[in-house]
Enzyme design. Structure first.
Site, PDB file in Angstrom:
ATOM      1  N   PHE A  82      -1.291 -15.967  -4.728  1.00  0.00           N
ATOM      2  CA  PHE A  82      -1.976 -16.777  -3.733  1.00  0.00           C
ATOM      3  C   PHE A  82      -1.502 -18.225  -3.839  1.00  0.00           C
ATOM      4  CE2 PHE A  82      -6.245 -14.475  -2.733  1.00  0.00           C
ATOM      5  CZ  PHE A  82      -5.549 -13.537  -1.994  1.00  0.00           C
ATOM      6  N   LYS A 138       1.759  -2.206 -11.654  1.00  0.00           N
ATOM      7  CA  LYS A 138       0.379  -2.292 -11.175  1.00  0.00           C
ATOM      8  C   LYS A 138      -0.140  -0.976 -10.615  1.00  0.00           C
ATOM      9  CE  LYS A 138       0.663  -7.224 -10.062  1.00  0.00           C
ATOM     10  NZ  LYS A 138       2.088  -7.366 -10.455  1.00  0.00           N
TER      11      LYS A 138
END
Length: 407
Positions: A395, A330
């Site tokens: 999440f 990332k």
């Protein structure tokens, strides 16, 4: 129990849509992060950084009839799946249309433009922008369903809409479908399209990078001076296949998927828990019948958020100590959300075959609050290993870990 192998792979990312492009950018330290001037119109919006895919266009042979139910996320997912099927030698093979092949594919959400049309209807009382395909573009399982329809696949469909683990859960659940004899082959992976609404989700949590005038310096996973994540986009597909089926048709095999673990924190929606991260990794090791010292490289989730980096590094250290090489993809592509698990699996398998693993971009001063790991930096390192692990955490406290073995 059936053995599961990878026979086809493809990816679309902010740093390239072929392994040759991606590797060249990884070696050069060239990231896909851009200043998004079009986001300047959003008041009280802190970040202006994003990682778009700049070279994707709808393939010319994708006709309107087949694509009218697709937004950008489904288009990227379908296009990259076509490439992966071709790589596996299965594109145009009618035998995959008899129910033996299924789809396990994820994204955080459907196409934001379609969501916006419904929002406009609710706000303004005007449904003029809604048509028969609006929901099909908006729905969270738009990628999985459109892939299945486009290639006429009649096996099971497993839509994985679990934020940052959508792609890795897609791969893991596809693996289980084959392992337990429910399918012979699976299209597995995830996709996401870049939208300021997704950046806004993290912006409200003060979790986005605001190095708006220096996009090449962010994100900075595990770095002392990191200031948050950057949102990206892309798509990745792996073709998973029962080993005996692959061997019977003479398929090329890239790797065997030998371990998968997934669980949830069960405590907080946005505050990751190191202990359950560790358990997910241990579950993957147990599934593979391995001890931690068998893993030669770890692809980190590495979002460049304080809570995430610290929790992940300590979870990793508690199992592996300080000697297993680790880096974060990332740092080059931004957080591609639903696509990241698939893109990171794809690149990790490719690097394992090249005996080289990339460094983490912008990692200059390791945060002393992070655990002491063997963080790869710069141009990476030549490493010969037969087994790698790829981790993702989302999440909702959703944790995933995948283990691949070189074939």
């Amino acid at each position: 129990m059936k053995r599961v192998v990878v026979t086809g792979m493809a990816g679309i990312s902010p740093i390239g849509s072929s392994w040759e492009q991606v590797k060249a950018n990884l070696l050069e330290g060239k990231t896909g992060i851009r200043h998004m001037a079009e986001w300047d119109r959003f008041r009280e919006f802190n970040t202006r950084l994003g990682a778009p895919v700049t070279d994707f266009e709808k393939p010319a042979h994708f006709n309107r009839r087949l694509t009218r139910s697709m937004g950008r996320v489904a288009l990227m997912a379908t296009a990259v799946t076509e490439q992966a099927l071709a790589d596996a030698g299965l594109l145009g093979d009618e035998s995959i249309q008899d129910g033996r092949m299924g789809v396990s594919y994820g994204s955080s959400t459907g196409s934001p433009d379609a969501i916006k049309d419904f929002g406009y209807m609710l706000l303004e009382g005007d449904a003029a922008g809604i048509n028969a395909n609006s929901y099909l573009k908006m729905m969270s399982h738009t990628a999985a369903v459109n892939i299945g329809v486009f290639f006429q696949l009649k096996g099971r469909v497993i839509p994985t809409s679990s934020a940052c683990t959508s792609g890795s859960q897609g791969i893991g659940y596809a693996y289980e479908a084959i392992k337990y004899g429910k399918q012979k082959l699976m299209v597995a992976g995830g996709a996401e399209e870049l939208c300021p609404s997704e950046a806004a989700v993290f912006d409200t949590l003060f979790a986005t990078s605001t190095r708006n005038d220096a996009p090449h310096t962010s994100p900075r996973p595990f770095d002392r001076d990191r200031d948050g994540l950057v949102i990206g986009e892309g798509a990745g597909t792996l073709i998973l296949e029962e080993l005996e089926h692959a061997q019977a048709r003479g398929a090329r095999i890239y790797a065997e998927l030998i371990g998968f673990g997934t669980n949830s924190d069960g405590t907080h929606v946005t505050q990751p828990q190191s202990e359950t991260m560790r358990i997910a990794m241990q579950m993957a090791l147990d599934d593979a019948g391995l001890t931690p010292d068998a893993i030669g490289y770890i692809s980190a989730h590495g979002t460049a958020t304080d809570r995430g980096d610290i929790a992940e590094s300590h979870a990793t250290h508690s199992l592996f100590g300080s000697n297993t090489p680790i880096s974060a993809f990332k740092s080059f592509t931004g957080h591609t959300l639903g696509a990241c698990g698939a893109l990171e699996a794809w690149t990790s398998i490719k690097m394992m075959h090249d005996n080289w693993f990339h460094g983490t971009a912008n990692l200059q001063d390791i945060d002393p609050n992070c655990a002491p790991l063997d963080y790869l930096t710069g141009t990476g390192r030549e490493i010969k290993t037969d087994i790698i692990m790829s981790n993702n955490f989302a999440f909702g406290g959703i944790n995933t870990s995948l283990i691949f073995k070189r074939w």
